[in-house]
Design a protein around this motif. Sequence first.
Motif, PDB file in Angstrom:
ATOM      1  N   LEU B  71       0.434  -1.063  -0.507  1.00 61.24           N
ATOM      2  CA  LEU B  71       0.084  -0.398  -0.126  1.00 61.24           C
ATOM      3  C   LEU B  71       1.099   1.675  -0.318  1.00 61.24           C
ATOM      4  O   LEU B  71       0.513   2.236  -0.572  1.00 61.24           O
ATOM      5  N   SER B  75       0.971   3.402  -3.408  1.00 63.36           N
ATOM      6  CA  SER B  75       0.434   4.261  -3.725  1.00 63.36           C
ATOM      7  C   SER B  75       1.259   5.621  -3.942  1.00 63.36           C
ATOM      8  O   SER B  75       0.345   6.602  -4.431  1.00 63.36           O
ATOM      9  N   SER B 150      -7.543   2.647  -0.951  1.00 61.20           N
ATOM     10  CA  SER B 150      -6.384   2.832  -0.587  1.00 61.20           C
ATOM     11  C   SER B 150      -6.075   4.122  -2.305  1.00 61.20           C
ATOM     12  O   SER B 150      -5.306   5.540  -1.676  1.00 61.20           O
ATOM     13  N   THR B 154      -3.807   7.291  -1.831  1.00 61.85           N
ATOM     14  CA  THR B 154      -2.986   8.154  -3.314  1.00 61.85           C
ATOM     15  C   THR B 154      -3.485   9.188  -2.935  1.00 61.85           C
ATOM     16  O   THR B 154      -2.297  10.594  -3.618  1.00 61.85           O
ATOM     17  N   ALA B 229      -6.779   7.421   5.677  1.00 61.29           N
ATOM     18  CA  ALA B 229      -6.904   5.643   5.643  1.00 61.29           C
ATOM     19  C   ALA B 229      -7.157   4.720   5.802  1.00 61.29           C
ATOM     20  O   ALA B 229      -8.136   4.282   5.523  1.00 61.29           O
ATOM     21  N   SER B 236      -6.007  -0.465   4.138  1.00 59.70           N
ATOM     22  CA  SER B 236      -5.936   0.400   3.572  1.00 59.70           C
ATOM     23  C   SER B 236      -4.802   0.691   5.350  1.00 59.70           C
ATOM     24  O   SER B 236      -4.691   2.119   5.357  1.00 59.70           O
TER      25      SER B 236
END
Lengths: 296, 287, 351
Positions: B71, B75, B150, B154, B229, B236
Amino acid sequence: MSEDRPSSACLQAHARRYAGAGDGPVLRLLLILITWLFLSIAVLLPLCVVFVEAFARGSDVFLSALVSRETLQALSLTLTVTALVVPANMIFGLSAAWALTKFEFPGKPVLLSLIDLPFAVSPVIAGYVLVLVFGSSGWLGPVLSELGVKVLFSTPGIVLATIFVTFPMVARPLIALMEDQGREEEETALSLGAGGLRTFLTVTLPNVRWALFYGGLLCAARSFGEFGAVSVVSGHIRGLTNTMPLHVEALYNDNRVAAAFAVASLLASFSLFTLILKFVLERKLPDDVREAERVR
Amino acid sequence: MSVHAIMPPLPARRPRRPIPGFGLSLGYSIVYLSFVVLLPLIALAMSAARLDFDGWMRVLTDDRVIAALRLSFGSALAAAIVNSVFGPICAYALVRFRFPGRRMLDALVDVPFALPTAVAGIALASLYAPSGPMGKAILEVFGVQVGYTSLGVTLALIFVGLPFTVRTLQPVLRDLEGDMEQAAALLGADRSRVWRRVIVPSVAPALVTAFTLSFARGAGEYGSVIFIAGNFPRLSEIAPLLIIIRLEESNYAGASAIAMVMLLVSLCSLVVINLFQALMRERLGHE
Amino acid sequence: MKLELENVTRRFGPRSVVDHVSLEIASGQLVGILGPSGSGKTTLLRLIAGLESAYEGRVLFDGLDVSELPLRSRGVGLVFQQYALFRHMRVFENIAFGLRARSGKERLSGIEIRRRVSELIHLVQLEGLEDRFPRQLSGGQKQRVALARALAVEPRLLLLDEPFGALDAMVRRDLRRWLRSLHERTGRTTIFVTHDQEEALELADRVIVMNAGRVEQDADPDRIYDDPASSFVFEFIGEASRLPVQIRDGLVWFRDRLLTSPRVEAPDGPAVLHLRPEHVRWTEGEGSIDVSVIAGRRIGPHRRLGLEIPGGWGRLEMDTDAATPMRIGDQFRVEITGGRVYAPSKSRPLQ
């Protein structure tokens, strides 16, 4: 032969058409629109949300959040930490810049990359490594607790973590500027009979004062807002080891959203103020130093 | 006078440095760096070295660790890519065109650097949470949830990395203005040729640098990410948070292993850009 | 003050930048150190100043070894090429810096400092500019502030690194004359470094030509020009052409012609003849060389012609009266009236 070449007026017109204003109006408009949209959504919107949410429950909630005991304690801790970190980093920055720019010695690149290192380290790791050294099972932790010195979960730990993430901000512009200025002024001062200290205080320091303020400002801004590294070493003890950003987190997690944004808006105002100061100070620095430092 | 006459002749001389303070300044710098940076990082390396091979395998094959690392790095990569598309557009428009709001937008680029990460974090979270204004709108129109996924991570990293691309590219584009481009135009190249042969090749090295910087910064980012998140394990939960969780469990070996992996990846990416830049300098120098 | 260098050597890594240099400079001399970039001339100056320390050898001021004496106690006045004025201080404070730095019983009162600085400002003709900052001065003015600042502490030795390097031609010429007259008035031992042979020959009493860390020649300007000690000095000072020659029985042969004028130091065998434009003269007589004109340019009252010896035997330069009509391709004959053939150890091979 010469008749085939365009005249100089024609050349200039040609250049104008292709340079600065060379892109067609449609492309121009499109690029400007994308810029507006992207920066608005990515930056302007979140920034506005901070202030909107801060006053969402009215100015009473806003004010009471700001003057609450916990907020004031967090503010005083943050100010204390900043007041310790900034001068410590300034002294280090001057010392490192003096060593790195006034002398030749082997291992210079190693020292320089060590100064750059914190940019590559996650703030959480910066906090974590301090726990490894000063924690109860760390290298220095047991010795220091024998002596009655508490580093973790108290101010010294927060100061150390903040220093870790901020010291390059003062050192780097100073190194860049002093490299730029060379050694001849110091050499001249010494040849005129001045001692080392006098040379440093009357020649070097005035020459780098703007870079020193500039670095100190960036460092202060980051000290105010540092979250990850401090979060690991502080222990989150309310009213005792919570800095302003940690206090924001605590309020937010308690679902006191308006209060959290009230404190956040104070931090945001401070950072907007430092941006203005930074803009002013950048005009005092030579171009090459300024360009090198803007990216950091 | 006579003082000099009785001085013994000196054998092979140690070089004297004309400017004083070498020992003091270098000594202080080294001590400071040792306490603040070196000692803690050695502690990390030693702590990670305590794990044997099986221990490393156990940590690194733990699906929660894998998910967290994937992750964080995934990201960061996605955000760096997005910024490499929009960053150059913004930089180009800000340098080239005069339009309403240009100066304000230019100043806004610095905001992600200056704004405390926690402040950015809660702002993004309240905007893009499923109940927040943007989050709700996107969910209704596109059927995609941003907050606590996710995608949210990002988004936060795009915010964090944006200044790297814009601020790295601006000076390069400013230098390009006039000379090189005019030269190319004078030689009779048309606009698309100027783009392909002049603008893109000059900007590419700076873009690679900016990409790497924003990737390295994003992978380690904590404050602006954790609020948006949602921190659901395996879904996440970012790697820095997992380090904190392992620490709270007093699982030092586990925490150190994750920290080591993250540190090595960021260091490698920085070494790569330094090599890349040296290579570019050499190529440009020899041309 | 008398300055002596004994076998002074400075290495950077394996390279000797200054290689066993010995010199003696008498009190009151104005000495130019001349050389191309990388010849070690600036390093030599820095060694004398105490900005570099010698790897071997000694530096003596009036017979005393100062190698261990730190920069601040040496009593040298330094003027750098870029002047190194203290950028945040006004002209007055720049000049007063050395006076204010004195301590103990040498300390001067404010009035005394003011008086001394005014004298210096008068000396360097900068009246009215006391309150300017360095960035508000022209190059020539900065140069004079730097000189006044160095002279304020009454240095035993004045050292100037490329003193006119950053100035344009007109200012350079004026300042050169002014510095010459200043030296005549103050009589202070002065050493300057330059890469400009014209500057060295015009300004200095004595010129030290350096190459690759060594002294090639150390003499007064006339000797340097008229009697260069090596092919390096010959070519570095003034214009020079080179011809391939053969030495037989101590005589110089260019192809089948005997040249009687050049001085010969080389043993028998192939060698290189060095010539200046004034060593080539138009003639009809015996032992002359056929040439054709390939270039011409105006130098002051003369026209300098580039000549080629047909058959690819070499090129020469000569000066003629500017009024003489001359066109490219014209052919005539010249004779050699001077020049020099150096021993192989003092000569650079013809490529």
